[in-house]
Design an enzyme around this catalytic site. Structure first.
Site, mmCIF file in Angstrom:
data_model
loop_
_atom_site.group_PDB
_atom_site.id
_atom_site.type_symbol
_atom_site.label_atom_id
_atom_site.label_comp_id
_atom_site.label_asym_id
_atom_site.label_seq_id
_atom_site.Cartn_x
_atom_site.Cartn_y
_atom_site.Cartn_z
ATOM 1 N N LYS A 1 -19.983 -10.540 -32.097
ATOM 2 C CA LYS A 1 -20.427 -9.670 -33.190
ATOM 3 C C LYS A 1 -19.347 -8.674 -33.553
ATOM 4 O O LYS A 1 -19.292 -8.176 -34.658
ATOM 5 C CB LYS A 1 -21.634 -8.825 -32.739
ATOM 6 C CG LYS A 1 -22.921 -9.564 -32.549
ATOM 7 C CD LYS A 1 -24.034 -8.532 -32.283
ATOM 8 C CE LYS A 1 -24.845 -8.877 -31.070
ATOM 9 N NZ LYS A 1 -24.721 -8.034 -29.922
ATOM 10 N N LYS B 1 -14.660 -16.376 -27.147
ATOM 11 C CA LYS B 1 -16.053 -16.524 -27.587
ATOM 12 C C LYS B 1 -16.256 -15.875 -28.963
ATOM 13 O O LYS B 1 -15.596 -14.881 -29.286
ATOM 14 C CB LYS B 1 -17.027 -15.930 -26.556
ATOM 15 C CG LYS B 1 -17.031 -14.435 -26.489
ATOM 16 C CD LYS B 1 -18.203 -13.870 -25.708
ATOM 17 C CE LYS B 1 -18.112 -12.350 -25.735
ATOM 18 N NZ LYS B 1 -19.131 -11.643 -25.017
ATOM 19 N N LYS C 1 -13.826 -4.640 -21.377
ATOM 20 C CA LYS C 1 -14.126 -3.623 -22.399
ATOM 21 C C LYS C 1 -13.350 -2.336 -22.143
ATOM 22 O O LYS C 1 -12.849 -1.719 -23.075
ATOM 23 C CB LYS C 1 -15.634 -3.311 -22.429
ATOM 24 C CG LYS C 1 -16.445 -4.418 -23.085
ATOM 25 C CD LYS C 1 -17.894 -3.997 -23.247
ATOM 26 C CE LYS C 1 -18.747 -5.148 -23.753
ATOM 27 N NZ LYS C 1 -20.179 -4.839 -23.759
HETATM 28 P P1 TYM Z 1 -25.202 -9.390 -26.590
HETATM 29 O O1 TYM Z 1 -25.907 -8.477 -27.521
HETATM 30 O O2 TYM Z 1 -23.723 -9.296 -26.470
HETATM 31 O O3 TYM Z 1 -25.528 -10.898 -26.945
HETATM 32 C C1 TYM Z 1 -26.859 -11.345 -27.122
HETATM 33 C C2 TYM Z 1 -27.014 -12.743 -26.560
HETATM 34 O O4 TYM Z 1 -26.171 -13.673 -27.207
HETATM 35 C C3 TYM Z 1 -25.402 -14.389 -26.249
HETATM 36 N N1 TYM Z 1 -24.091 -14.680 -26.831
HETATM 37 C C4 TYM Z 1 -23.541 -15.905 -26.931
HETATM 38 N N2 TYM Z 1 -24.000 -17.116 -26.558
HETATM 39 C C5 TYM Z 1 -23.184 -18.184 -26.826
HETATM 40 N N3 TYM Z 1 -21.987 -18.079 -27.445
HETATM 41 C C6 TYM Z 1 -21.505 -16.878 -27.837
HETATM 42 N N4 TYM Z 1 -20.331 -16.773 -28.447
HETATM 43 C C7 TYM Z 1 -22.297 -15.723 -27.580
HETATM 44 N N5 TYM Z 1 -22.132 -14.402 -27.842
HETATM 45 C C8 TYM Z 1 -23.223 -13.791 -27.370
HETATM 46 C C9 TYM Z 1 -25.292 -13.444 -25.071
HETATM 47 O O5 TYM Z 1 -24.990 -14.132 -23.880
HETATM 48 C C10 TYM Z 1 -26.671 -12.831 -25.063
HETATM 49 O O6 TYM Z 1 -27.594 -13.691 -24.420
HETATM 50 N N6 TYM Z 1 -25.894 -7.395 -22.090
HETATM 51 C C11 TYM Z 1 -26.537 -8.151 -23.134
HETATM 52 C C12 TYM Z 1 -27.807 -7.524 -23.680
HETATM 53 C C13 TYM Z 1 -28.847 -7.220 -22.655
HETATM 54 C C14 TYM Z 1 -29.679 -8.158 -21.994
HETATM 55 C C15 TYM Z 1 -30.550 -7.385 -21.169
HETATM 56 C C16 TYM Z 1 -29.771 -9.544 -22.021
HETATM 57 C C17 TYM Z 1 -29.207 -5.990 -22.233
HETATM 58 N N7 TYM Z 1 -30.243 -6.071 -21.347
HETATM 59 C C18 TYM Z 1 -31.505 -8.006 -20.371
HETATM 60 C C19 TYM Z 1 -30.728 -10.149 -21.206
HETATM 61 C C20 TYM Z 1 -31.586 -9.371 -20.387
HETATM 62 C C21 TYM Z 1 -25.569 -8.290 -24.283
HETATM 63 O O7 TYM Z 1 -24.690 -7.505 -24.459
HETATM 64 O O8 TYM Z 1 -25.857 -9.284 -25.143
#
Ligand code: TYM
Length: 337
Positions: free
Chosen positions: A200, A197, A113
């Protein structure tokens, strides 16, 4: 007592994408049957990309609405907005004093990032992001964290910090969490660039399937997905990433195994599979989208779920924080648990 599950998503777009849904949200919904579940919309994390205030507010509610629409049940699970529970930021500070600079600097998501936005655009919050994530998890004595593959390294950091706290502050300080990553759907790939991947915040919207997208656009994106130039429908992540990704998505939504799909499509063209898959995806997402719209159109009902979730979450988070503040030697504040 049931074991506890915690997970979260960032409100960084107007719709979740299919990777969020298959990699995480489907597991969240399932785990409600066996676990005490807590799911958060992590708005403080989203601040690291400096969103417009109104955009962030809208996306925070829209993200929560999609959790509920996908089947997170507010009668059984807590759903809340991270900033409504101030203990998250407080524990993050404490954990930052237990995190090595080198350790935080090794996080590949930070490296990616920050490389993207350049040094001038990289804020300290982006660097300490995984520490806030560890705080989210450890505050709730979480046993299991359902996430996609891209969060594995962050989960490892959370585990390392938990073990460190238990060593330095005494056993029972925090629970050491396990990641729950379902291999088959842990990484859904971009439709246009099937070695990256799905995200969003992808640069080309054509590569993404959004939960709240117009069904016509969903179908169009699937039909124009990049596939290789031979025309044999087979699963091979290395040699045929495009068609393998479509087979993964198809299998996850339709219930047939990838092997079964390959057998069923033997001798057929890619176009045939794409047309069928577009129908499957649209049919699958339509009720979720309709349901999400209902939540979005009744903000009072949504806010009341979030308010109740936050109140209960604070009850748990306050106790964990008080325990840790005591163990590190902070003088208890009057009126604070
Ligand atoms: P975020 O918001 O980027 O994504 C949310 C969840 O979706 C999963 N994900 C995917 N899984 C499979 N294929 C994909 N292409 C894909 N894109 C996203 C992510 O792995 C995630 O599970 N850091 C985290 C948010 C967070 C969090 C936490 C998660 C903050 N605190 C505590 C778990 C526990 C994030 O940016 O997810």
């Amino acid at each position: 007592m049931k074991p506890r599950v915690f997970s979260a998503m960032q409100p960084t777009s107007d719709s979740l994408q299919l990777g969020n849904y298959l990699g995480a949200l489907v597991q969240w919904v399932k785990l409600q049957d066996t676990h005490e579940a807590i799911y958060s919309v992590v708005d403080l994390h989203a601040l690291t990309v400096t969103p417009e205030p109104e955009t962030l507010r809208r996306r925070t509610r829209v993200t929560a609405a999609q959790y509920l629409a996908a089947g997170v049940d507010p009668e059984r699970s807590l759903v809340f907005v991270q900033s409504h529970v101030p203990e998250h930021a407080e524990l993050a500070w404490l954990l930052s004093t237990y995190t090595g600079m080198g350790e935080a600097g090794r996080m590949t998501q930070f490296k990616d990032k920050s490389a993207k936005v350049g040094e001038a655009g990289t804020n300290v919050g982006l660097f300490t992001y995984p520490i806030l994530m560890a705080a989210d998890i450890l505050l709730y004595d979480t046993d299991l964290v359902p996430v996609g593959e891209d969060q594995r390294q962050h989960l490892e950091l959370s585990r390392d910090l938990a073990e460190r706290l238990n060593t330095r502050l005494g056993e029972g300080s925090v629970v050491v969490p396990d990641a729950h990553i379902v291999k088959a759907v842990a990484k859904i790939y971009d439709l246009q660039e099937p070695t990256k991947k799905m995200s969003k915040t992808a640069t080309s919207p054509k590569g993404t399937i959004e939960i709240l997208q117009d069904p016509k656009q969903v179908a169009k994106n699937i039909k124009s997905a990049a596939t290789d130039s031979d025309s044999v429908i087979a699963f091979d992540r290395e040699a045929k990433p495009g068609i393998s990704n479509l087979l993964t998505i198809y299998s996850a939504l339709d219930g047939r195994s990838v092997e079964q799909l390959v057998a069923d499509y033997e001798g057929k063209m890619y176009g045939h599979l794409k047309v069928d898959l577009a129908d499957v995806v649209v049919e699958y997402l339509t009720p979720i989208r309709d349901n999400a719209m209902e939540w979005i159109e009744s903000p009072e009902r949504l806010d009341s779920v979030l308010e109740e979730g936050a109140a209960k979450a604070r009850g748990i988070a306050g106790q964990t924080l008080a325990r840790l503040y005591d163990r590190v030697g902070l003088v208890p504040a009057a009126g604070r648990r």
